[in-house]
Design an enzyme around this catalytic site. Structure first.
Site, PDB file in Angstrom:
ATOM      1  N   SER A   1       0.856  -1.186   0.000  1.00 36.70           N
ATOM      2  CA  SER A   1       0.000   0.000   0.000  1.00 36.70           C
ATOM      3  C   SER A   1       0.893   1.237   0.000  1.00 36.70           C
ATOM      4  CB  SER A   1      -0.959  -0.044   1.198  1.00 36.70           C
ATOM      5  OG  SER A   1      -1.819   1.066   1.192  1.00 36.70           O
TER       6      SER A   1
ATOM      7  N   ASP B   1      -4.404  -4.688   5.913  1.00 37.37           N
ATOM      8  CA  ASP B   1      -4.803  -5.534   4.788  1.00 37.37           C
ATOM      9  C   ASP B   1      -3.653  -6.475   4.433  1.00 37.37           C
ATOM     10  OD1 ASP B   1      -6.259  -6.558   2.653  1.00 37.37           O
ATOM     11  OD2 ASP B   1      -5.623  -4.987   1.262  1.00 37.37           O
TER      12      ASP B   1
ATOM     13  N   HIS C   1      -2.673  -1.069  -3.415  1.00 32.39           N
ATOM     14  CA  HIS C   1      -3.834  -0.181  -3.280  1.00 32.39           C
ATOM     15  C   HIS C   1      -3.663   1.027  -4.196  1.00 32.39           C
ATOM     16  CE1 HIS C   1      -4.330  -1.828   1.088  1.00 32.39           C
ATOM     17  NE2 HIS C   1      -4.792  -2.665   0.179  1.00 32.39           N
TER      18      HIS C   1
END
EC number: 3.1.1.61
Length: 355
Positions: free
Chosen positions: A168, A290, A194
């Site tokens: 991310s 995540d 992401h």
């Protein structure tokens, strides 16, 4: 302690919206706004902000020119504000290379409503940026003939082995660093980073030009081949699936998982279910958690997993959570990780395990 933010944007509407969104947060404060980088230079000296938000495309001085000078003379955390266009995505990728920590996209329509819907995400990105470790960027050149780490053994890797990557905040540069060291006959690689729709295509194109391997945005249904990397598109989850004896990519436009679509947990869980011991998991810099649950599932299914260490992460969030949950076998720096992954493959690829 309050995080001081300086907004640099030629749009009075965006300056006003960002000020409203940021000042609603108890731990954030806008200490100034500037319509162009020339005014911003003086304000940075006066206000000493912790984080800048910087419009990608501005008059008087290009946002990239300003960012490049800033990172050379006075490095500080910068969150780019980008338009959802092909040009905007390409400029944003360049900004990440120059040292920007993260970016936020402006909605194409109904900017006021759209920005307010993003308010929590904007605040989270500014908080993460304030804690980010700024990493000196090296100039990159496309990989020439023999570049990339050498493979040990010949041929080292069967098409059954796979590398599964999640990242991310700070991940665009970390993924690039990792992939640029991969040799042309490395295992197939699946990646979830992401990133919004449209940006993943620009990201894949940039990597494809720089790396020895082929890099593309996953379209769904592709056979996963050695020497190829497939990046989750910004609008869908990427999953690993089986089709007979082959691995294939699969896309799912279902709801966000772990607050994200594409989600690293979705990719990692699919690898646990379909690749088992043939998968190598890699979790890189990023905010939040995540990927932590999915990585644990991969380990329980027999995968061997790597996490980026705190010292080399821009934000040590996702790797930290994965380590805490017990899903990680090896913690290493970004520089060392590609070599360690290839060493592991060389030592464990006598024959891929069928699942």
């Amino acid at each position: 302690m309050t995080i001081k933010v300086l907004i640099i944007d030629d749009s009075a509407l965006i300056r006003s919206l960002l000020t409203e969104i940021i000042n609603q947060q108890p731990d954030l404060e806008v200490v100034g706004t500037a319509p162009d980088p020339l005014i911003a230079r003086e304000m940075i000296k006066q206000k000493n902000p912790d984080v800048l938000t910087l419009d990608v495309e501005m008059p008087k001085m290009d946002g990239l020119d300003f960012l490049e000078r800033l990172m050379r003379l006075r490095p500080m955390p910068v969150v780019m504000i980008s338009s959802l266009t092909e040009r905007g995505s390409e400029i944003t990728m360049r900004a990440m290379e120059l040292g920007a920590v993260d970016f936020v996209t402006k909605p194409k329509i109904s900017i006021a409503n759209g920005m307010h819907e993003y308010s929590e995400m904007i605040a989270d990105k500014i908080r993460a940026a304030s804690r980010a470790r700024l990493i000196a960027r090296k100039p990159l050149t496309p990989v020439a003939g023999g570049a990339g780490l050498p493979l040990v053994g010949n041929p080292l890797i069967s098409s059954e082995k796979l590398i599964i990557i999640g990242a991310s905040t700070g991940g665009t540069e970390a993924i690039k660093s990792f992939l640029m060291q991969m040799p042309s006959d490395c295992p197939g690689i699946l990646i979830t980073q992401h990133m919004p729709a449209g940006f993943t295509q620009s990201f894949a194109n940039r990597l494809n030009a720089l790396c020895k391997i082929s890099v593309q945005e996953a379209k769904g249904g592709e056979r996963v081949l050695p020497g190829h990397a497939y990046i989750a598109p910004g609008h869908s989850h990427l999953l690993l699936a089986r089709s007979g004896a082959n691995y294939v990519t699969q896309l799912d436009d279902g709801p966000p998982v772990s607050r994200h679509r594409p989600s690293v947990d979705v990719l990692f869980s699919s690898a646990a279910n379909n690749a088992g011991k043939n998968a190598i998991g890699v979790i890189l810099t990023g905010m939040g958690k995540d990927g932590a649950e999915g990585m644990l599932k991969m380990k329980q299914a027999g995968a061997y997993n790597f996490a980026q260490d705190e010292a080399s992460c821009v934000v040590f969030g996702m790797p930290k959570e994965a380590i805490a949950m017990g899903g990680v076998d090896d913690v290493s720096s970004l520089n060392d990780m590609p070599g360690r992954v290839l060493q592991y493959l060389a030592a464990n690829s006598g024959r891929a395990l069928r699942v």
